[in-house]
Design a protein around this motif. Sequence first.
Motif, PDB file in Angstrom:
ATOM      1  N   ALA A  17       0.856  -1.181   0.022  1.00  0.00           N
ATOM      2  CA  ALA A  17       0.108   0.012  -0.026  1.00  0.00           C
ATOM      3  C   ALA A  17       1.058   1.212  -0.001  1.00  0.00           C
ATOM      4  O   ALA A  17       2.154   1.248   0.272  1.00  0.00           O
ATOM      5  N   GLU A  18       0.329   2.270  -0.371  1.00  0.00           N
ATOM      6  CA  GLU A  18       0.944   3.644  -0.439  1.00  0.00           C
ATOM      7  C   GLU A  18       1.448   3.951   1.196  1.00  0.00           C
ATOM      8  O   GLU A  18       2.568   4.773   1.281  1.00  0.00           O
ATOM      9  N   HIS A  19       0.789   3.660   2.098  1.00  0.00           N
ATOM     10  CA  HIS A  19       1.063   3.957   3.510  1.00  0.00           C
ATOM     11  C   HIS A  19       1.298   2.636   4.245  1.00  0.00           C
ATOM     12  O   HIS A  19       0.619   1.810   3.779  1.00  0.00           O
ATOM     13  N   ILE A  20       2.180   2.605   5.087  1.00  0.00           N
ATOM     14  CA  ILE A  20       2.561   1.493   6.074  1.00  0.00           C
ATOM     15  C   ILE A  20       2.462   1.815   7.617  1.00  0.00           C
ATOM     16  O   ILE A  20       2.599   3.081   7.856  1.00  0.00           O
ATOM     17  N   SER A  21       2.665   0.955   8.272  1.00  0.00           N
ATOM     18  CA  SER A  21       2.494   0.960   9.497  1.00  0.00           C
ATOM     19  C   SER A  21       4.102   1.064  10.036  1.00  0.00           C
ATOM     20  O   SER A  21       5.048   0.369   9.663  1.00  0.00           O
ATOM     21  N   LEU A  22       4.014   2.335  10.722  1.00  0.00           N
ATOM     22  CA  LEU A  22       5.587   2.680  11.113  1.00  0.00           C
ATOM     23  C   LEU A  22       5.791   1.744  12.331  1.00  0.00           C
ATOM     24  O   LEU A  22       6.988   0.975  12.441  1.00  0.00           O
ATOM     25  N   LYS A  23       5.005   1.211  13.163  1.00  0.00           N
ATOM     26  CA  LYS A  23       5.134   0.126  14.292  1.00  0.00           C
ATOM     27  C   LYS A  23       5.634  -0.965  13.627  1.00  0.00           C
ATOM     28  O   LYS A  23       6.563  -1.570  14.028  1.00  0.00           O
ATOM     29  N   GLY A  24       4.936  -1.643  12.367  1.00  0.00           N
ATOM     30  CA  GLY A  24       5.520  -2.697  11.641  1.00  0.00           C
ATOM     31  C   GLY A  24       6.819  -2.755  11.416  1.00  0.00           C
ATOM     32  O   GLY A  24       7.532  -3.589  11.409  1.00  0.00           O
ATOM     33  N   LEU A  25       7.118  -1.491  10.744  1.00  0.00           N
ATOM     34  CA  LEU A  25       8.568  -1.371  10.264  1.00  0.00           C
ATOM     35  C   LEU A  25       9.551  -1.313  11.456  1.00  0.00           C
ATOM     36  O   LEU A  25      10.597  -1.888  11.027  1.00  0.00           O
ATOM     37  N   VAL A  26       9.330  -0.586  12.499  1.00  0.00           N
ATOM     38  CA  VAL A  26      10.249  -0.664  13.582  1.00  0.00           C
ATOM     39  C   VAL A  26      10.040  -2.055  14.126  1.00  0.00           C
ATOM     40  O   VAL A  26      11.420  -2.473  14.599  1.00  0.00           O
ATOM     41  N   SER A  27       9.164  -2.746  14.134  1.00  0.00           N
ATOM     42  CA  SER A  27       9.181  -4.232  14.812  1.00  0.00           C
ATOM     43  C   SER A  27      10.147  -4.965  13.955  1.00  0.00           C
ATOM     44  O   SER A  27      10.851  -5.932  14.389  1.00  0.00           O
ATOM     45  N   GLN A  28      10.080  -4.806  12.490  1.00  0.00           N
ATOM     46  CA  GLN A  28      10.980  -5.663  11.551  1.00  0.00           C
ATOM     47  C   GLN A  28      12.342  -5.160  11.890  1.00  0.00           C
ATOM     48  O   GLN A  28      13.254  -5.938  11.977  1.00  0.00           O
ATOM     49  N   CYS A  29      12.648  -3.880  12.074  1.00  0.00           N
ATOM     50  CA  CYS A  29      13.972  -3.563  12.267  1.00  0.00           C
ATOM     51  C   CYS A  29      14.584  -4.103  13.652  1.00  0.00           C
ATOM     52  O   CYS A  29      15.719  -4.353  13.774  1.00  0.00           O
ATOM     53  N   VAL A  30      13.733  -3.989  14.580  1.00  0.00           N
ATOM     54  CA  VAL A  30      14.136  -4.561  15.894  1.00  0.00           C
ATOM     55  C   VAL A  30      14.562  -6.140  15.824  1.00  0.00           C
ATOM     56  O   VAL A  30      15.513  -6.575  16.293  1.00  0.00           O
ATOM     57  N   ASP A  31      13.504  -6.785  15.027  1.00  0.00           N
ATOM     58  CA  ASP A  31      13.769  -8.134  14.946  1.00  0.00           C
ATOM     59  C   ASP A  31      15.025  -8.541  14.215  1.00  0.00           C
ATOM     60  O   ASP A  31      15.948  -9.230  14.411  1.00  0.00           O
ATOM     61  N   LEU A  32      15.173  -7.645  13.150  1.00  0.00           N
ATOM     62  CA  LEU A  32      16.460  -7.832  12.156  1.00  0.00           C
ATOM     63  C   LEU A  32      17.689  -7.542  12.803  1.00  0.00           C
ATOM     64  O   LEU A  32      18.992  -8.150  12.680  1.00  0.00           O
ATOM     65  N   ALA A  33      17.789  -6.476  13.749  1.00  0.00           N
ATOM     66  CA  ALA A  33      19.008  -6.147  14.675  1.00  0.00           C
ATOM     67  C   ALA A  33      19.344  -7.413  15.590  1.00  0.00           C
ATOM     68  O   ALA A  33      20.343  -7.573  15.697  1.00  0.00           O
ATOM     69  N   GLN A  34      18.496  -8.076  16.035  1.00  0.00           N
ATOM     70  CA  GLN A  34      18.592  -9.142  17.012  1.00  0.00           C
ATOM     71  C   GLN A  34      19.014 -10.153  16.127  1.00  0.00           C
ATOM     72  O   GLN A  34      20.241 -10.867  16.647  1.00  0.00           O
ATOM     73  N   ARG A  35      18.572 -10.517  14.976  1.00  0.00           N
ATOM     74  CA  ARG A  35      19.140 -11.521  14.256  1.00  0.00           C
ATOM     75  C   ARG A  35      20.692 -11.183  13.589  1.00  0.00           C
ATOM     76  O   ARG A  35      21.525 -11.908  13.333  1.00  0.00           O
ATOM     77  N   ALA A  36      20.806  -9.958  13.281  1.00  0.00           N
ATOM     78  CA  ALA A  36      22.161  -9.491  12.800  1.00  0.00           C
ATOM     79  C   ALA A  36      23.244  -9.685  13.844  1.00  0.00           C
ATOM     80  O   ALA A  36      24.271 -10.195  13.982  1.00  0.00           O
ATOM     81  N   GLY A  37      22.806  -9.463  15.356  1.00  0.00           N
ATOM     82  CA  GLY A  37      23.568  -9.813  16.381  1.00  0.00           C
ATOM     83  C   GLY A  37      24.109 -11.197  16.601  1.00  0.00           C
ATOM     84  O   GLY A  37      25.105 -11.722  16.893  1.00  0.00           O
ATOM     85  N   GLU A  38      23.020 -12.254  16.051  1.00  0.00           N
ATOM     86  CA  GLU A  38      23.363 -13.685  16.175  1.00  0.00           C
ATOM     87  C   GLU A  38      24.355 -13.996  15.379  1.00  0.00           C
ATOM     88  O   GLU A  38      25.272 -14.732  15.446  1.00  0.00           O
ATOM     89  N   LEU A  39      24.054 -13.237  14.032  1.00  0.00           N
ATOM     90  CA  LEU A  39      25.157 -13.528  12.786  1.00  0.00           C
ATOM     91  C   LEU A  39      26.621 -13.061  13.290  1.00  0.00           C
ATOM     92  O   LEU A  39      27.744 -13.797  13.073  1.00  0.00           O
ATOM     93  N   ILE A  40      26.583 -11.875  14.058  1.00  0.00           N
ATOM     94  CA  ILE A  40      27.922 -11.396  14.192  1.00  0.00           C
ATOM     95  C   ILE A  40      28.664 -12.314  15.422  1.00  0.00           C
ATOM     96  O   ILE A  40      29.812 -12.502  15.248  1.00  0.00           O
TER      97      ILE A  40
END
Length: 687
Positions: free
Chosen positions: A15-38
């Motif tokens: 959609a043209e507009h997205i949930s900011l909370k959803g995007l931040v949630s995705q970034c939080v999860d990805l930061a955790q997963r990046a830490g596991e890889l590091i």
Amino acid sequence: MVTMAGYAEGPAEMAEHISLKGLVSQCVDLAQRAGELIRAVSDNKSECGIGTHDKGLGTGNFDPQTLADRQAQRCIVENLRAIYGSQLRIVGEEGELGVEADGEEIVIRRPSETLLDQEWPGDLRLPLAELCVWVDPLDGTKEFTQGRYEYVSTLIGISQNGHPVAGVISEPYSQGQPGPGRLLWGCCLRDSKGTVPGVHVLGDPHWRRPTRPPGRCVAVISRSRASGEVGDALQRLTEPGTAPKEGTEGEDLSTPVELGDLPLITGTQQVGGAGHKVARVVDGAADLWLFPRGGTSRWDSCAAEAMLEACGGALRNRFGQRIFYDPDGTMENSEGVLAAASVGILSAAAQVCGTLDVARDLQDRPLSREWLEGALQLPSGHLKAFTVTSCQRSGQCCDLRLALRYAGAQDGLPTTLSFKRSWEKSMEPRIFEKFGDRLLQGAGVRLPRVFCNMSRETEADGSSATSILLMEDLSAAPFRRCTNSLDDLKLATTALAQFHAATMGEKDFLAELSKEGFVAENLTQAALDSWQEIVKLVAETPEEAARWSIEIADLVSGLASCAKATATQPGSEALCLIHGDFRSDHVIIEGKEVILMAFSHAKVATPALDLASLVTSSQSFASLNQLLDLYCQLLPAQSMAELRQSVRLACLQLALKPMEVKPPLDSRKLRLWVDFLWTLLNEMDAR
């Protein structure tokens, strides 16, 4: 290799507009997963190493990239692209990495939709096209290669139209404890419930940012870059007069905070990693990240700025200006970074750091109380504190205003000073040395009182100052600026006559200056382009622009022809030292006394150039004849006829110089100027 988990391969139609909370949630999860890889790379380094490449190869600056950097970025970027598609702009420190890069396979999955519900019950929907995600997958790579894992972090920032709105700082390693570290996230936009989500520690609903103790300002600085600009800033900010005055910390950065008598910085910590430094400011362990120089990038500061704003702090460049996060623009924070726990701390730090490159003595050391005490011939410790209250810069010099506070009696001592620092060879110091005392004794005109006048030879690269002048500040009462009234212009003309008379007899001095190139320029036709630029700005219609352009072209042609015809005509006017830039803001009046200042453009020439500058800068064209009559009364040796002719030519010369074109322009004043020049041309033809 990329593996899809939990949904069909490829991004769904967004959609043209997205949930900011959803995007931040995705970034939080990805930061955790990046830490596991590091952590996986560091845990297995004895078997396969950490895959280090030097991105700075050939530059002399070691800039490592490891397998952990590449794996972490691929995880973050590929997940975001799979979920949000190409409409979401993503900028990663490690550039474009192919999906078949080295390391483990990248799994694409969505985070839990309720990941942040406990701390963020509201939400916002933002236009996807306005958003950009800034990724530093492994901040502190040098420390990572050295095994200093406590300084390593993953940074993910989200900006909207160039302004940070949310951020994540993940610390893959626990501080001194086994296992993973913590994850800070924050948002500075008001959600659907009208509240700012603030800053949180993921998984710890009871965490609250501690209150900063009053007066405390612990600065975090780089382990490897504690000298140079950082060291100078640290030295200055630990001196009195750099902390906000009690009760005046301010709530925004629109106006500078008032500084008191205390030092801003009360303690320091040397640590590594931009993300780690910001995390310490965000979590209350420190109060200021001090880095007033280039060396960081937008992906280092985007998440940090959003999180600091979410908790009442601020992040800006060394001048206190916002950093604009344009994915198509520059990536480097070339003007440095100041990140503070409060707006007051940042404002105070910016007031110092924004002038630290020019508030320096002739040995290029930061200006200090000790230096000022020596210049003012004060006993040690008599000067309590000083602050820089304003700074005006040009290509060849800067002019600072200093406010001084004394520990003892201040009778007869200045409370404000003008500090002028020049880089190009200037005549100004020699004018004060040669003529200052003489003009101070004369009636009706004087120069500012000089406390320190120092010069040195120019460095080969032009990097060092060649002169310093410490003078009385003439910007405060009871002095006033010269206006364009006839009375003020007559006072200014009187001052010019006395100044010219005082310098005409200095034949040897004038000859010396002439040899050094301090001579007025010859007539030139280079003004036509700037005249045409002015026409574009003042014309209200295309038809008017066309009429103006034809008239200006005719005028410039006439000026050039007249100048050429009269350039070789002999003249008997004596040479003198002219002011060279006689604008109204360079003339101060107290009662009937005139003080001349700002001699950066002084030249050896005939008096006519100064008189022409006075008339044209004030645009008091109708007053020309009255001012010339007065000048000739003061200097009877001048021939009135020859002076009139010389001033006409000087006005033509000024008109032919390329002009600085800055909107807005006043078409009425331009019309007066053009009409005046036509009048001069007609007078020259009649002659």
